[in-house]
Design an enzyme around this catalytic site. Structure first.
Site, PDB file in Angstrom:
ATOM      1  N   ARG A 116      11.808  19.920  -7.929  1.00 39.01           N
ATOM      2  CA  ARG A 116      12.555  19.339  -6.801  1.00 39.01           C
ATOM      3  C   ARG A 116      13.215  18.023  -7.222  1.00 39.01           C
ATOM      4  NH1 ARG A 116       9.196  17.107  -1.477  1.00 39.01           N
ATOM      5  NH2 ARG A 116      10.924  16.035  -0.464  1.00 39.01           N
ATOM      6  N   ASN A 169       1.735   9.324  -3.707  1.00 42.67           N
ATOM      7  CA  ASN A 169       1.638  10.727  -3.294  1.00 42.67           C
ATOM      8  C   ASN A 169       2.771  11.627  -3.807  1.00 42.67           C
ATOM      9  OD1 ASN A 169       3.412   9.502  -1.534  1.00 42.67           O
ATOM     10  ND2 ASN A 169       2.676  10.576   0.283  1.00 42.67           N
ATOM     11  N   TYR A 170       3.954  11.042  -4.039  1.00 44.72           N
ATOM     12  CA  TYR A 170       5.047  11.793  -4.696  1.00 44.72           C
ATOM     13  C   TYR A 170       5.636  10.869  -5.750  1.00 44.72           C
ATOM     14  CZ  TYR A 170       4.809  15.281  -0.997  1.00 44.72           C
ATOM     15  OH  TYR A 170       4.386  16.274  -0.142  1.00 44.72           O
ATOM     16  N   THR A 195       0.080   2.888  -9.607  1.00 45.21           N
ATOM     17  CA  THR A 195      -0.888   3.021 -10.702  1.00 45.21           C
ATOM     18  C   THR A 195      -1.382   4.464 -10.788  1.00 45.21           C
ATOM     19  OG1 THR A 195      -1.453   0.707 -10.612  1.00 45.21           O
ATOM     20  CG2 THR A 195      -3.115   2.176 -11.566  1.00 45.21           C
ATOM     21  N   THR A 248       2.027  -2.626   2.675  1.00 40.90           N
ATOM     22  CA  THR A 248       2.527  -3.535   1.639  1.00 40.90           C
ATOM     23  C   THR A 248       4.016  -3.788   1.835  1.00 40.90           C
ATOM     24  OG1 THR A 248       1.076  -2.256   0.212  1.00 40.90           O
ATOM     25  CG2 THR A 248       2.450  -3.884  -0.869  1.00 40.90           C
ATOM     26  N   GLY A 249       4.715  -2.754   2.286  1.00 40.68           N
ATOM     27  CA  GLY A 249       6.164  -2.862   2.488  1.00 40.68           C
ATOM     28  C   GLY A 249       6.517  -3.912   3.528  1.00 40.68           C
ATOM     29  N   GLU A 264      10.394   2.633   3.186  1.00 37.96           N
ATOM     30  CA  GLU A 264       9.902   3.872   3.790  1.00 37.96           C
ATOM     31  C   GLU A 264       8.394   3.746   3.848  1.00 37.96           C
ATOM     32  OE1 GLU A 264      11.813   6.113   5.077  1.00 37.96           O
ATOM     33  OE2 GLU A 264      13.717   5.459   4.242  1.00 37.96           O
ATOM     34  N   CYS A 298       3.373  11.216   4.012  1.00 39.57           N
ATOM     35  CA  CYS A 298       3.841  10.305   5.060  1.00 39.57           C
ATOM     36  C   CYS A 298       4.170  11.073   6.321  1.00 39.57           C
ATOM     37  CB  CYS A 298       5.053   9.524   4.576  1.00 39.57           C
ATOM     38  SG  CYS A 298       6.368  10.555   3.947  1.00 39.57           S
ATOM     39  N   GLU A 391      -3.498   5.967  10.578  1.00 38.87           N
ATOM     40  CA  GLU A 391      -3.056   7.014   9.655  1.00 38.87           C
ATOM     41  C   GLU A 391      -4.218   7.326   8.713  1.00 38.87           C
ATOM     42  OE1 GLU A 391       0.869   7.212   6.785  1.00 38.87           O
ATOM     43  OE2 GLU A 391      -0.216   5.349   6.793  1.00 38.87           O
ATOM     44  N   ARG A 451       9.923  15.627   4.940  1.00 40.39           N
ATOM     45  CA  ARG A 451      10.931  14.715   4.400  1.00 40.39           C
ATOM     46  C   ARG A 451      12.149  15.488   3.893  1.00 40.39           C
ATOM     47  NH1 ARG A 451      11.025  12.468  -0.748  1.00 40.39           N
ATOM     48  NH2 ARG A 451       8.927  13.256  -1.087  1.00 40.39           N
TER      49      ARG A 451
HETATM   50  P1  NAP Z   1       0.779   1.375  -1.173  1.00 39.36           P
HETATM   51  O1  NAP Z   1      -0.626   1.046  -1.390  1.00 39.36           O
HETATM   52  O2  NAP Z   1       1.569   0.578  -0.199  1.00 39.36           O
HETATM   53  O3  NAP Z   1       1.480   1.351  -2.605  1.00 39.36           O
HETATM   54  C1  NAP Z   1       2.826   1.689  -2.772  1.00 39.36           C
HETATM   55  C2  NAP Z   1       3.348   1.052  -4.030  1.00 39.36           C
HETATM   56  O4  NAP Z   1       3.328  -0.368  -3.886  1.00 39.36           O
HETATM   57  C3  NAP Z   1       2.531   1.331  -5.283  1.00 39.36           C
HETATM   58  O5  NAP Z   1       3.418   1.498  -6.354  1.00 39.36           O
HETATM   59  C4  NAP Z   1       1.718   0.062  -5.454  1.00 39.36           C
HETATM   60  O6  NAP Z   1       1.306  -0.167  -6.776  1.00 39.36           O
HETATM   61  C5  NAP Z   1       2.730  -0.963  -5.022  1.00 39.36           C
HETATM   62  N1  NAP Z   1       2.184  -2.264  -4.629  1.00 39.36           N
HETATM   63  C6  NAP Z   1       0.945  -2.592  -4.247  1.00 39.36           C
HETATM   64  N2  NAP Z   1       0.874  -3.914  -3.951  1.00 39.36           N
HETATM   65  C7  NAP Z   1       2.108  -4.426  -4.152  1.00 39.36           C
HETATM   66  C8  NAP Z   1       2.693  -5.707  -4.005  1.00 39.36           C
HETATM   67  N3  NAP Z   1       2.008  -6.754  -3.585  1.00 39.36           N
HETATM   68  N4  NAP Z   1       3.994  -5.856  -4.287  1.00 39.36           N
HETATM   69  C9  NAP Z   1       4.733  -4.810  -4.694  1.00 39.36           C
HETATM   70  N5  NAP Z   1       4.242  -3.572  -4.860  1.00 39.36           N
HETATM   71  C10 NAP Z   1       2.946  -3.368  -4.579  1.00 39.36           C
HETATM   72  O7  NAP Z   1       0.915   2.901  -0.678  1.00 39.36           O
HETATM   73  P2  NAP Z   1       0.242   4.195  -1.322  1.00 39.36           P
HETATM   74  O8  NAP Z   1      -1.214   4.175  -1.036  1.00 39.36           O
HETATM   75  O9  NAP Z   1       0.696   4.384  -2.735  1.00 39.36           O
HETATM   76  O10 NAP Z   1       0.942   5.343  -0.463  1.00 39.36           O
HETATM   77  C11 NAP Z   1       0.476   5.709   0.793  1.00 39.36           C
HETATM   78  C12 NAP Z   1       1.332   5.126   1.889  1.00 39.36           C
HETATM   79  O11 NAP Z   1       2.700   5.415   1.630  1.00 39.36           O
HETATM   80  C13 NAP Z   1       1.048   5.735   3.239  1.00 39.36           C
HETATM   81  O12 NAP Z   1       1.016   4.727   4.222  1.00 39.36           O
HETATM   82  C14 NAP Z   1       2.217   6.678   3.471  1.00 39.36           C
HETATM   83  O13 NAP Z   1       2.475   6.943   4.825  1.00 39.36           O
HETATM   84  C15 NAP Z   1       3.308   5.939   2.806  1.00 39.36           C
HETATM   85  N6  NAP Z   1       4.413   6.828   2.428  1.00 39.36           N
HETATM   86  C16 NAP Z   1       5.580   6.718   3.119  1.00 39.36           C
HETATM   87  C17 NAP Z   1       6.634   7.567   2.812  1.00 39.36           C
HETATM   88  C18 NAP Z   1       7.926   7.451   3.564  1.00 39.36           C
HETATM   89  O14 NAP Z   1       8.926   7.886   2.998  1.00 39.36           O
HETATM   90  N7  NAP Z   1       7.963   6.887   4.748  1.00 39.36           N
HETATM   91  C19 NAP Z   1       6.504   8.527   1.807  1.00 39.36           C
HETATM   92  C20 NAP Z   1       5.295   8.605   1.126  1.00 39.36           C
HETATM   93  C21 NAP Z   1       4.256   7.749   1.451  1.00 39.36           C
HETATM   94  P3  NAP Z   1      -0.224   0.120  -7.232  1.00 39.36           P
HETATM   95  O15 NAP Z   1      -0.402   1.569  -7.149  1.00 39.36           O
HETATM   96  O16 NAP Z   1      -0.276  -0.426  -8.594  1.00 39.36           O
HETATM   97  O17 NAP Z   1      -1.096  -0.637  -6.256  1.00 39.36           O
END
Ligand code: NAP
Length: 496
Positions: A116, A169-170, A195, A248-249, A264, A298, A391, A451
């Protein structure tokens, strides 16, 4: 196999290298970050813990590489992207293998993610050629008080350096959904992979390397987000941040400077079920939407809001399908695999225990071994339970019984999230009214939230995001409009 053959140069002993200046490098930090296999809970891979100096160097290279890239003809940028897409698809095996090991994604789904992603890159190349190859021509006399003395030409220009941060996750798909639009639009790109998922991303970056993109245009910095994240997101060289992840976003948005942001974030996608719905369709979509990739999506169905009169039947049908889900290793394509980390599993368990204490009906016995949580349907969930709002990002689906459509819409709209939602009914008029009333970026009628396809617009309202994804929207977000106005000495009208 990951890190061998065509990909041997990305590995230094047992630690994967980072990518800068068109080369694979070992960090001067001498430190590495371990990637834990969610299923075995043992260290599977290691990546470099990059330093701030290495980030600075990469940003300088990205800035200068972008200047020449912006002068590269659009068709040539597209040609390189098509090449990268083909290399990626030809080498899907090591990427799929690392997805299985790093994020416990079922083997088949891991292959699908890579294919994909190749398709997304190619589509983006084509779309970019179309939409960036044309601009607008405006005539001044359409605005009151003006003669035709000004010709206005608009085109889209790149922003500069785009920082891409995808979630676990992706990791491959959500990385290329940022990389390809950034590059076709003439930007350079710095990737900070999650990571868990970093090794799959490094393999993907090597495909771009093999395609022959100019040195410095693409870089990949590894390290823990909690350690290197702030330095990256607040770096003065960054002109745009495209981030997908959780809360984090929100903190990145508060800290980032005056640059375009594509955020996102999380979701609490509601599935509203009306009395006239096709209940078999509902049940199969709750299974697909709620339990695919163990609920770590997500757009997973994260709360079912079902009319009381059909709730028993829906719950029975879903329960029967849950019983058929297989639970086990990702290598065996089990439907339910270990969630990404022990802390995620603990968090999910916290939500389940809260629901238990407050009297939810457990349709299955709660079962957990390590990071593996068996699929669980919770009936009679009430608004005072955490699982009604939070969530889980795991294989747990709560069912709230409602007595009116308004009650369902109110619950959906009271959420701080607004990613997607879905409604099941055979009455298209009701479906449209409900879709309009739901405060979410997308509403699916008679299907679970999703998505894809990757060219559809994808956006969240409220805490679910800023901006819109989808190939066209991402290209637009990663460009600015530039205008040139030709001023004529006298009005000039074409005579026809
Ligand atoms: P996450 O913990 O927010 O991490 C996302 C990314 O941010 C990772 O690459 C992480 O790196 C990095 N990160 C962590 N701390 C940071 C900082 N202070 N500054 C900059 N980057 C930082 O999310 P996740 O656990 O990977 O993913 C799950 C979440 O993503 C869920 O809430 C899900 O709903 C959401 N999601 C949303 C979408 C959408 O399109 N709306 C799609 C997929 C997932 P490390 O891994 O090194 O910590």
């Amino acid at each position: 196999m990951a890190g061998t053959g065509l990909f041997a140069e990305i590995l230094d002993g047992e630690v994967y290298k980072y990518y800068a200046d068109g080369e694979w490098k070992t960090s001067s930090s001498g430190k590495s970050v371990a990637i834990i296999n969610p299923a075995t809970r043992k260290t599977q891979y290691k990546v470099q813990a990059c330093t701030q100096e290495e980030v600075n160097a990469v940003m300088e290279l990205a800035k200068s590489a972008q200047k020449s890239w912006a002068k590269t003809p659009l068709w040539k940028r597209a040609e390189l992207l098509h090449k990268a897409a083909a290399i990626l698809k030809d080498n899907k095996a090591p990427m799929a293998e690392s997805l299985v090991k790093e994020i416990a994604k079922p083997a088949k789904d891991s292959v699908t993610e890579v294919v994909r992603s190749g398709d997304l890159i190619s589509y983006c190349a084509e779309e970019g050629v179309r939409i960036l190859g044309e601009g607008k021509f405006l005539l001044s006399d359409s605005f009151p008080g003006n003669d035709r003395t000004k010709y206005c030409l608009t085109s889209k220009i790149p922003l500069g350096v785009v920082l891409a941060i995808p979630p676990f996750n992706y990791p491959v798909n959500l990385a290329v959904s940022k990389i390809a639009p950034a590059l076709i639009a003439g930007n350079s790109l710095v990737l900070k992979p999650p990571t868990q998922g970093a090794v799959s991303c490094l393999h993907m970056v090597h495909c771009f390397h093999l395609a022959g993109f100019p040195k410095g245009l693409i870089s990949c910095i590894t390290g823990k987000g909690s350690e290197i994240g702030d330095f990256l997101t607040m770096h003065p060289a960054v002109n745009c941040i495209s981030f997908t992840g959780g809360d984090t976003g929100i903190s990145i948005s508060k800290k980032a400077g005056m640059i375009p942001l594509q955020m996102e974030l999380g979701g609490k996608d509601a599935c509203i079920v009306l009395e006239d719905a096709d209940l078999d369709l509902v049940a199969s979509n709750i299974i697909k939407g709620g339990f695919s990739y163990s609920g770590q999506r997500c757009t997973a169905v994260k709360v079912v809001l079902v009319m009381e009169s059909v709730a028993d039947e829906v719950v029975e049908k879903v329960k029967a399908k849950v019983a058929k889900l297989t639970v086990g290793p990702p290598e065996e394509n089990s439907d339910i695999t270990a969630v990404v980390s022990e802390s995620s599993a603990n968090f999910i368990e916290g939500l389940v225990m809260d629901a238990k204490e407050k009297g939810a009906t457990f349709c299955q016995e709660y079962k957990r071994e390590g990071n593996l949580i068996w699929p669980l349907l919770l009936d009679n969930v009430r608004p005072d339970m955490r699982i009604a709002w939070e969530e889980p990002f795991g294989p747990v689906v709560p069912v709230l019984r409602i007595n009116s459509i308004e009650e369902g819409i109110n619950h959906c709209n009271a959420s701080n999230f607004g990613l997607q939602g879905c409604v099941f009914t055979k009455d298209i008029n009701k479906a449209i009214l409900i879709s309009d009333a739901m405060e979410t970026g997308t509403v699916q009628i008679n299907s679970a939230p999703a998505r894809g396809p990757d060219h559809f617009p994808f956006q969240g309202l409220k805490d679910s995001g800023i901006g819109s994804q989808g190939v066209t929207n991402s290209i637009n977000l990663m460009t600015k409009v530039k205008t040139t106005v030709i001023n004529l000495p006298t009005p000039s009208y074409s005579m026809g």
